[in-house]
Design an enzyme around this catalytic site. Structure first.
Site, PDB file in Angstrom:
ATOM      1  N   CYS A 115       0.808  -1.214   0.000  1.00 16.18           N
ATOM      2  CA  CYS A 115       0.000   0.000   0.000  1.00 16.18           C
ATOM      3  C   CYS A 115       0.845   1.269   0.000  1.00 16.18           C
ATOM      4  O   CYS A 115       0.308   2.364  -0.171  1.00 16.18           O
ATOM      5  CB  CYS A 115      -0.941  -0.008   1.205  1.00 16.18           C
ATOM      6  N   HIS A 259      -2.394   7.099   3.558  1.00 17.33           N
ATOM      7  CA  HIS A 259      -3.020   5.887   3.042  1.00 17.33           C
ATOM      8  C   HIS A 259      -4.312   5.612   3.804  1.00 17.33           C
ATOM      9  O   HIS A 259      -4.338   5.615   5.040  1.00 17.33           O
ATOM     10  CB  HIS A 259      -2.055   4.713   3.194  1.00 17.33           C
ATOM     11  N   ASN A 289     -10.367   0.970   1.591  1.00 14.47           N
ATOM     12  CA  ASN A 289      -8.920   0.902   1.360  1.00 14.47           C
ATOM     13  C   ASN A 289      -8.690   0.428  -0.075  1.00 14.47           C
ATOM     14  O   ASN A 289      -8.935  -0.728  -0.399  1.00 14.47           O
ATOM     15  CB  ASN A 289      -8.299  -0.067   2.365  1.00 14.47           C
TER      16      ASN A 289
END
Length: 342
Positions: A115, A259, A289
């Site tokens: 990520c 993030h 996400n």
């Protein structure tokens, strides 16, 4: 601009694409006793987007095209695609993206850094520009995470969504609005098994006859509680280092784009950095996400909405599988963004 100590990578345009299919908590959970209220309280997600009939390269092409349009260019010197969910192990997806965007035979390659892939991609693309070999680079982060979630794992399905974000970087002067500041990048491979897709690679193929099938599952898995605690500390420390390297103080920050892993992580990071309400950008409630794509999608949507105004001091940060993390800073420039599906 010729190579030299004053050369920098400058943000020139942003693009984002999220699939039209909205999967809400009620539909996801069905008749389960744990539903919308629990997911909102624990994760902070109400909806997420799910790709139907589209794969990672498809999303990347749409986001990349939007970034090119926003930058007002039809050509770049290189294409970098960062993803956790490649369409194929071989070949990489970036050459196909470049071809479908009509960019010809430019250098194109994939990166994988969980990520934090977009932050790593920014670091690599910036180095390509500051080194003088390239004047303009298209960086795309695209993930179709829904393809790597176990069919009955409703918790992972509650967390993750699909999407793609892209930026065009150009050569410019250090210190100019939009110039990327110093980077803070790091990793800890001793904790690689905290977030993983164990099946599909060489290790699984070599050992599949000698190990239980579950050991090499083709689906994503993670130790959420452990990662959550480390992510808050890790991103806080990384942002602090990046800000200091830029010659700023934490109090100088106007906005932070982190993030979008979990609302609790965002809340913890907000507290640790002593940010005021509204200084932490967030869209996790509506998109979940989206893996490596979360930061560029967030930036493109915020820029298109006018939340990211010229002159604001912004920090970007991410933390994820690897374990790997990264942060950088910039003064937000006059820049266009095209965000589709928001």
């Amino acid at each position: 601009m010729p190579p030299g100590p004053g050369r920098a990578a400058v943000l020139a345009g942003l693009g984002a694409y999220v699939p039209p299919r909205v999967l809400g908590n009620a539909e996801l959970c069905g008749q389960r006793p744990i539903g919308d209220e629990w997911i909102r309280a624990r994760i902070g997600v109400a909806n997420r987007r799910v790709a139907e009939g589209e794969a990672t390269v498809d999303l990347a092409v749409r986001a990349g095209r939007h970034a090119l349009t926003a930058a007002g260019v039809s050509a770049v010197d290189a294409v970098v695609l960062t993803t956790i969910s490649p369409d194929r192990l071989v070949p990489s997806g970036a050459p196909e993206v470049a071809a479908r965007l009509g960019l010809g035979t430019v250098p194109a390659f994939d990166m994988t850094s969980g990520c934090s892939g977009f932050l790593y991609g920014l670091g690599v693309a910036a180095s390509m520009i500051t080194g003088g070999a390239f004047d303009r680079v298209l960086l795309i982060a695209s993930d179709v995470f829904s393809a790597f979630l176990a069919p009955r794992d409703w918790l992972m399905a509650a967390i993750f969504g699909d999407g793609a974000g892209a930026v065009v970087l150009r050569a410019g002067e250090a210190g100019a609005p939009g110039a990327l500041g110093p980077f803070d990048l790091g990793s800890d491979g001793t904790q690689a098994d905290l977030l993983e897709i164990p099946g599909g690679g060489a290790r699984a193929r070599k050992r599949q006859l000698a190990a239980p099938e579950s050991e090499f599952s083709p689906y994503f898995r993670m130790d959420g509680p452990v990662v959550r605690k480390q992510a808050v500390v890790g991103m806080c420390e990384s942002v602090t280092r990046a800000v200091e390297r830029a010659g700023w103080r934490l109090g100088d920050l106007d906005l932070v784009a982190a993030h979008q892993a979990n609302q609790r992580i965002l809340d913890g990071l907000t507290a640790e950095l002593a940010l005021a309400p509204g200084q932490m950008l967030s869209h996790i409630e509506q998109y979940g996400n989206t893996g490596a794509a979360s930061v560029p999608v967030l930036l493109a949507q915020a820029a298109a909405a006018g939340t990211l105004a010229p002159g604001l001091r912004v920090a970007l940060t991410a933390y994820g599988a690897g374990l790997a993390w990264g942060s950088t800073t910039l003064v937000w420039p006059e820049v266009w963004a095209v965000a589709e599906g928001g």
